[in-house]
Design a protein around this motif. Structure first.
Motif, short mmCIF file in Angstrom:
data_model
loop_
_atom_site.label_atom_id
_atom_site.label_comp_id
_atom_site.label_asym_id
_atom_site.label_seq_id
_atom_site.Cartn_x
_atom_site.Cartn_y
_atom_site.Cartn_z
N SER A 1 108.92 21.83 4.20
CA SER A 1 109.99 22.47 3.44
C SER A 1 110.61 23.58 4.27
O SER A 1 110.31 23.74 5.46
CB SER A 1 109.44 23.01 2.11
OG SER A 1 110.50 23.42 1.28
N ASP A 2 111.48 24.38 3.63
CA ASP A 2 112.12 25.49 4.33
C ASP A 2 111.98 26.76 3.51
O ASP A 2 111.25 26.80 2.51
CB ASP A 2 113.59 25.17 4.60
CG ASP A 2 114.37 24.81 3.33
OD1 ASP A 2 113.79 24.99 2.23
OD2 ASP A 2 115.51 24.35 3.43
N SER B 1 113.75 28.19 1.44
CA SER B 1 114.16 28.19 0.03
C SER B 1 113.00 27.94 -0.92
O SER B 1 113.09 28.20 -2.11
CB SER B 1 115.24 27.12 -0.18
OG SER B 1 114.72 25.82 0.10
N LEU B 2 111.89 27.42 -0.40
CA LEU B 2 110.72 27.17 -1.22
C LEU B 2 109.92 28.43 -1.49
O LEU B 2 109.15 28.48 -2.46
CB LEU B 2 109.83 26.13 -0.53
CG LEU B 2 108.58 25.64 -1.27
CD1 LEU B 2 108.97 24.83 -2.51
CD2 LEU B 2 107.71 24.79 -0.36
N GLN C 1 111.92 16.96 3.39
CA GLN C 1 112.19 18.33 2.96
C GLN C 1 113.08 18.36 1.73
O GLN C 1 112.81 19.09 0.76
CB GLN C 1 112.84 19.09 4.11
CG GLN C 1 113.29 20.50 3.76
CD GLN C 1 113.99 21.17 4.92
OE1 GLN C 1 113.59 21.02 6.07
NE2 GLN C 1 115.04 21.91 4.64
N HIS C 2 114.11 17.53 1.73
CA HIS C 2 114.99 17.45 0.57
C HIS C 2 114.24 16.95 -0.66
O HIS C 2 114.43 17.44 -1.78
CB HIS C 2 116.17 16.53 0.90
CG HIS C 2 117.23 16.49 -0.14
ND1 HIS C 2 118.00 15.38 -0.39
CD2 HIS C 2 117.65 17.43 -1.03
CE1 HIS C 2 118.84 15.64 -1.37
NE2 HIS C 2 118.66 16.88 -1.77
N SER D 1 110.30 20.54 -6.32
CA SER D 1 109.29 21.57 -6.11
C SER D 1 108.89 22.27 -7.40
O SER D 1 107.79 22.80 -7.50
CB SER D 1 109.81 22.60 -5.10
OG SER D 1 111.04 23.15 -5.55
N ASP D 2 109.77 22.25 -8.41
CA ASP D 2 109.45 23.01 -9.63
C ASP D 2 108.21 22.45 -10.32
O ASP D 2 107.27 23.19 -10.63
CB ASP D 2 110.65 23.02 -10.58
CG ASP D 2 111.25 21.63 -10.76
OD1 ASP D 2 110.76 20.68 -10.10
OD2 ASP D 2 112.18 21.48 -11.57
N TRP E 1 110.06 29.93 9.46
CA TRP E 1 111.21 30.24 8.61
C TRP E 1 111.85 31.58 8.96
O TRP E 1 113.05 31.77 8.80
CB TRP E 1 110.78 30.26 7.14
CG TRP E 1 110.31 28.93 6.64
CD1 TRP E 1 110.52 27.71 7.20
CD2 TRP E 1 109.52 28.69 5.47
NE1 TRP E 1 109.92 26.71 6.46
CE2 TRP E 1 109.30 27.29 5.37
CE3 TRP E 1 108.96 29.50 4.48
CZ2 TRP E 1 108.57 26.70 4.36
CZ3 TRP E 1 108.24 28.92 3.45
CH2 TRP E 1 108.03 27.53 3.40
N ASN F 1 111.96 19.84 -1.89
CA ASN F 1 112.74 20.94 -2.48
C ASN F 1 113.31 20.57 -3.84
O ASN F 1 113.33 21.39 -4.77
CB ASN F 1 113.87 21.34 -1.54
CG ASN F 1 113.37 22.06 -0.30
OD1 ASN F 1 112.21 22.49 -0.26
ND2 ASN F 1 114.20 22.18 0.71
N GLN F 2 113.77 19.33 -3.98
CA GLN F 2 114.37 18.91 -5.24
C GLN F 2 113.33 18.75 -6.36
O GLN F 2 113.67 18.80 -7.54
CB GLN F 2 115.12 17.59 -5.05
CG GLN F 2 116.36 17.70 -4.19
CD GLN F 2 117.42 18.59 -4.82
OE1 GLN F 2 117.72 18.48 -6.00
NE2 GLN F 2 117.98 19.50 -4.03
#
Length: 1101
Positions: A725-726, A728-729, A687-688, A694-695, A769, A691-692
């Motif tokens: 992911s969570d 925040s995505l 997940q980290h 994802s852009d 989520w 997320n890091q």
């Protein structure tokens, strides 16, 4: 503490005993003497040594036959005296030596005398004690040329005992005594180390015995394994200590060319050996034969201690006899490197220590001759390696590859020079590629599909495993032993560590590109080369080689990654699937919906998968190639560590594509690769990681969606991102979701399946989520409590005309909603009319806030699902129904959005429930349960009008079939459908708050399932229905159950003014409904209102 400490006192005690023994030679007198000796101090006994030895020696010298028991007692007593004293005279030493040896002499045979084992053991121990009791100067004078005949007799005697005796104890004692006799004892207090001249003189003397000793010991060592490992260990020790002493390079360098004539008689002089060059070469050649026999036998000895002693054997001969046994150097090295990967950790550790010691002493790396021998051996092995891999069994392959690994470890940095030879490189690569050929004929890999999307999530258990070590289990054509594959990996890592990485990568990359046949093997080798080049977990015994620089290694990895993820190597055909949109043919007998009596489906077999074919083999090959390349990416990350972050932009997106692959094996390996990348790059979890990064992942998805024909796997990337992911995505993917929906609108007839999978992952993620704050029952309870509080407050404050008017309007509105008189247009008019009323009174109108992002997404997705729920592809319909249920869960907190969409979805849902495939009926009923629990009032009239009659009719029709069916019926689709309906009807009745008439329909349909003739699971499900009915209408349920079975025919009224109640229900104990009805009535009555049944009933198990 001795009683007699002075010689005088001791003499007074010992004199009569010694005189008596001299006169009368009996066992009792000898034992009496030994008893008295135990009371004498060592100092006093040393002064009286010869006096005490005289009667004992006299017994041994007396001619004529003697009892063995007497001789044994004398030898044991003599041994006791020698163990407490020291021999200070050369003549005494030689005489005692001869007398003890003569005890086992047989005049008529060359073998030891046929005496008891006890006597043999006593004589051996006596000789051992005698040699230990001699002074240092005396022992050196003992080994003179004149002693050769007597010494040779003793050596032959001991060798005969060690070889021919059956007693293990005698064999070991004879070998230990022989070791002492050759002055190779391990005892520290035996004597001081010999100087150079003394060693040379002793070596010249003992050289006469080398042929006999080495030959006899070889026969013992190569004997039956049943003799025990301790005998082999002792024999090996005597062999290498004797050979390394007589053939020591240090001694042979000082041997003069001319032999000095010894001052002995001619016959003894002929026994003397002059160790000149010709003798050394001749003896070395003969010893080579014996050494090979020994190593071939002991290297496969079942006991690890024998193999451990063989390591010591090799080290001693290599270190001390490099020049004298030059022809044996190759075989010695061969057996040493062959034991590097022994199954015993003790042997492995000792081998590694010896190899490191040889490297430190420059015995191997620093000596050009030995390095050349290693190179020649490696070249010879590489030449025969392809043939050996074809002809040997798994154990043979393991031994051969262990040998190859040992050569590479010993050569160390010189591997770089050897691999520059084209011949070496080609032979080695050919052998590695040949032995690593995979078995790809198994059809299971193509059959195993990833049906459950939850498998896309990386678990924490997988993260805890060691990086890059989770290599997927694979099957090879040439071997089945997993140890062989581990050896091959170590060999490739050592090649990458010591060799020229650029040269190796170029060579195997050419093989990778040359043919599909070599591609998988070349990829496996490339993966291990990179790990080895990083120097991770590589045992470097030379401690001089430095790994490839991080920048060079990163560039090499980058080039391999580009080749792996290229279009022709990454997007391979791994399955044959029907085109999306093509109808899956299902032949069904009977009614295809819930209204049928029985449900039987027959799937037309797919012709391409009906039997193994080259197509299956090619798809399996492609699956393995992708898996190996994915594992390689994980290994590259492990090798580079955090430097791999610089390559994430080119590596992460392809890995996510394969994590969403439908082939189970590929998906699992890709998920493990993501875990490896996380650990290598320092991310806490997958997940980290997502997320890091994802852009640029989202950017890639957005660009590829515009060219979906060129990038058909793009939806899988988004699916995997959502699964791992969570929340925040969500802001990042919101626009991408709209692109997905727009693309689905454009390609719904061609690529609906892949997009529906993405929508399922999306809604599952949203439901996870943004979970509901409480269960549905809790929400309804809260609403009821709040309504009650509001009503109480209104009554307390007084009711006005406006309140009554508003109550009536609300009631009419709810009635319209319940009857289905609602549409999107009405909702929009209400939404538009509300602000206009406000405008008349307020200057600043209240603008309705925008919907949350996840609600808007769920609304848009549910609109698409309404259209796709009638798709002609059954798989798509099933997946759409799952998505529809998730949409209801997400939208449950926004009833204004949910109810119009539910109204639009209702006709299609009813069609799925009544006129579709049984699998779709099951899935649609789950959606109905979800809808009923979220919007009960809205569905009440629709459910009672459109669904309930057909549900009840289906249950009544199927009941006789299930009652007559056997145990196999529980595995049919019809049974599963019955069970699902019965399990869901109860909660539906409660959540929809059905009226009395509808409840009676449900009860009538379920009553027959309370019979004990029905399968047990259906009985339990039917009881659950009535338990829910009790909560809605307990009185009617109580009366209905008593009509089936009446435990009490008459109920006494609680007051005398009331008449007793008489019931007409059956009371027979054999009633099939009795047990279940009795159980339900007990539940309904409660603990305070119990009654006695007409007869005791037992609930069937």
């Amino acid at each position: 503490m001795a009683v007699f400490d002075t010689p005088e006192e001791a003499f007074g005690v010992l004199r009569p005993v010694c005189v008596q023994l001299t006169k009368t030679q009996t066992v009792e007198n000898v034992e009496h003497l030994q008893t008295q000796l135990q009371a004498i101090s060592d100092a006093a006994l040393q002064e009286l040594q010869q006096y005490v030895l005289f009667p004992l020696r006299f017994v041994l010298k007396t001619p004529g036959p003697k009892r063995e028991q007497l001789i044994q007692s004398v030898v044991e007593c003599l041994t006791f005296v020698l163990s407490s004293t020291c021999v200070r005279e050369q003549e005494l030493l030689q005489e005692l030596f001869s007398e003890l040896s003569a005890c086992l002499y047989s005049p008529n045979s060359q073998k030891p005398a046929a005496v008891s084992e006890e006597l043999k053991l006593a004589v051996i121990q006596g000789l051992n004690t005698l040699m230990h009791s001699a002074y240092r100067d005396i022992i050196l004078t003992f080994y003179e040329p004149s002693i050769l005949p007597r010494l040779g007799f003793a050596v032959s005697l001991l060798l005969g005992l060690a070889e021919q005796e059956k007693s293990k104890q005698i064999k070991i004692a004879a070998l230990q005594c022989l070791q002492v006799l050759l002055l190779q004892c391990d005892c520290q207090d035996h004597s001081r180390p010999l100087d150079g001249l003394e060693q040379q003189q002793l070596g010249d003397l003992l050289a006469s015995f080398l042929p006999g000793i080495s030959t006899a010991l070889t026969r013992i060592i190569t004997g039956d394994f049943k003799q025990g490992h301790s005998i082999v260990v002792s024999s090996l020790k005597v062999f290498y200590k004797t050979v390394s002493f007589i053939m020591a390079d240090e001694q042979l360098r000082r041997i003069p060319k001319a032999q000095a004539k010894p001052a002995v008689e001619h016959r003894v002089a002929q026994l003397m050996i002059h160790r000149e060059a010709d003798w050394v070469k001749s003896t070395g050649d003969k010893l080579l034969i014996l050494i090979k026999k020994i190593m071939d036998c002991v290297s496969v000895h079942p006991h690890w201690k024998a193999r451990l002693e063989l390591v010591e054997f090799v080290e001693v001969l290599l270190v001390k006899c490099t020049q004298s046994l030059v022809e044996s150097t190759g075989p010695l090295l061969k057996v040493l490197v062959g034991l590097v990967n022994d199954e015993s950790p003790e042997v492995q550790a000792q081998c590694s220590t010896v190899l490191r010691r040889l490297a430190d002493q420059k015995v191997v790396v620093g000596s050009r001759a030995l390095a050349d021998i290693l190179s020649e051996s490696l070249h010879s092995l590489a030449t025969s390696l392809p043939r050996l891999m074809n002809t040997q069994d798994d154990q043979g392959k393991f031994s051969t590859l262990s040998l190859l690994l040992g050569y590479l470890k010993l050569l160390g940095p010189k591997v770089h020079v050897i691999l520059n030879s084209v011949a070496h490189m080609q032979r080695l690569s050919r052998a590695l590629v040949q032995v690593l050929e995979l078995e790809v004929a198994d059809v299971k890999m193509v059959e195993e599909r990833r049906w459950n999307s939850d498998s896309l999530s990386a678990t924490s258990e997988a993260s805890a495993a060691r990086p890059w070590s989770r290599v997927q289990r694979r099957y090879f054509r040439c071997f089945t032993d997993e140890r062989v594959f581990l050896l091959l990996r170590q060999i490739c890592q050592l090649l990458g560590y010591y060799g020229d990485l650029y040269l190796l990568v170029d060579h195997f990359m050419e093989l990778y590109q040359a043919s599909v046949v070599y591609r998988k093997q070349a990829a496996m080798i490339l993966n291990e080369l990179v790990v080895g080049a990083a120097g991770l977990d590589v045992e470097d015994i030379h401690n001089k080689c430095t790994g490839t620089g991080p920048e060079e290694l990163r560039e090499i990895v980058k080039s391999i990654l580009e080749e792996y993820t290229s279009q022709e190597n990454w997007y391979l055909i791994t399955c044959i699937e029907a085109e999306e949109g093509e109808e899956v043919t299902m032949k069904q007998q009977g009614l295809q919906a819930i209204t049928s009596g029985a449900h039987t489906c027959q799937v037309v077999p797919f012709p391409a998968l009906s039997k193994p074919s080259p197509t299956i083999c090619s798809m399996n090959s492609n699956i393995w190639q992708i898996c190996i390349q994915l594992e390689g990416i994980g290994q590259f990350a492990y090798a580079l560590g955090k430097d791999f972050r610089l390559l994430l932009m080119s590596a992460l997106y392809p890995v996510l594509e394969k994590a969403g692959d439908q082939t189970l094996l590929i998906s699992q390996v890709a998920t493990n690769t993501m875990v490896d990348i996380c650990r290598a790059c320092g991310y806490n979890s997958v997940q980290h990681l997502i997320n890091q990064n994802s852009d640029y992942l989202v950017n890639g998805i957005s660009l590829n969606l515009r060219h979906l024909a060129l990038h058909p796997h793009t939806p899988k990337v988004l699916e995997v991102m959502l699964r791992n992911s969570d929340a925040s995505l969500l802001p990042l993917v919101a626009d991408v979701v709209q692109d997905v929906l727009a693309t689905l609108d454009q390609f719904y007839d061609k690529r609906a399946a892949s997009f529906v999978s993405v929508l399922h992952a999306l809604l599952a993620a949203l439901a996870h989520w943004f979970p509901d704050s409480g269960s549905t029952g809790q929400l309804q309870q809260c609403c009821l409590e709040e309504e009650g509080r509001q009503t109480a407050a209104d009554l307390k404050a007084g009711t006005t005309a406006e309140d009554i008017e508003q109550f009536v309007l609300n009631y009419l509105k709810e009635k319209d909603v319940a009857e289905g008189n609602v549409s999107d247009l009405d909702t929009e008019e209400e939404e538009q009319s509300a602000p206009s009323k406000v405008d008349e009174n307020d200057t600043l109108p209240d603008v309705e806030p925008p919907l949350p992002v996840h609600i808007q997404i769920a609304k848009d997705v549910m609109e698409r699902c309404i259209h796709l729920s009638a798709d002609k592809n059954l798989k798509i319909r099933l997946k759409v129904l799952d998505v529809l249920g998730l949409c209801v869960v997400v939208l449950q907190t926004h009833k204004n959005q949910l109810l119009p969409l539910a109204h639009r979805a209702w006709p299609s849902l009813v069609h799925r429930l009544t006129s579709d495939d049984p699998l779709a009926v099951l899935r649609a009923f789950k959606v109905l349960q979800t809808l009923g629990s979220r919007c009960g009032d809205f569905l009440r009239s629709r459910f009672c009008k459109d669904v309930l009659p057909k549900l009840a009719s289906s249950l009544i029709t199927q009941a006789p079939i299930s009652a007559r069916a056997g145990p196999v019926y529980s595995h049919t689709l019809a049974f599963k459908l019955q069970l699902a309906v019965l399990q869901g009807l109860g909660p539906l009745c409660e959540s929809l708050d059905l009226g009395e008439g509808d409840l009676n329909k449900v009860a009538d349909a379920c009553l027959i399932y309370l019979s004990t003739k029905q399968p047990m699971k259906l009985q339990e499900a039917a009881k659950s229905v009535f338990l829910h009915l009790m909560k809605v209408d307990p009185d009617s349920t109580w009366l209905l159950l008593h009509e089936l079975y009446c435990p009490m025919q008459q109920f006494t009224a609680p007051h005398p003014s009331l008449h007793p109640v008489q019931l007409q229900g059956p009371t027979e104990q054999q009633n099939p409904y009795a047990a279940n009805v009795h159980h339900l009535l007990l539940q309904l009555q409660g603990p305070c209102q119990t009654y006695q049944p007409a007869a005791e009933l037992s609930h069937p198990c």
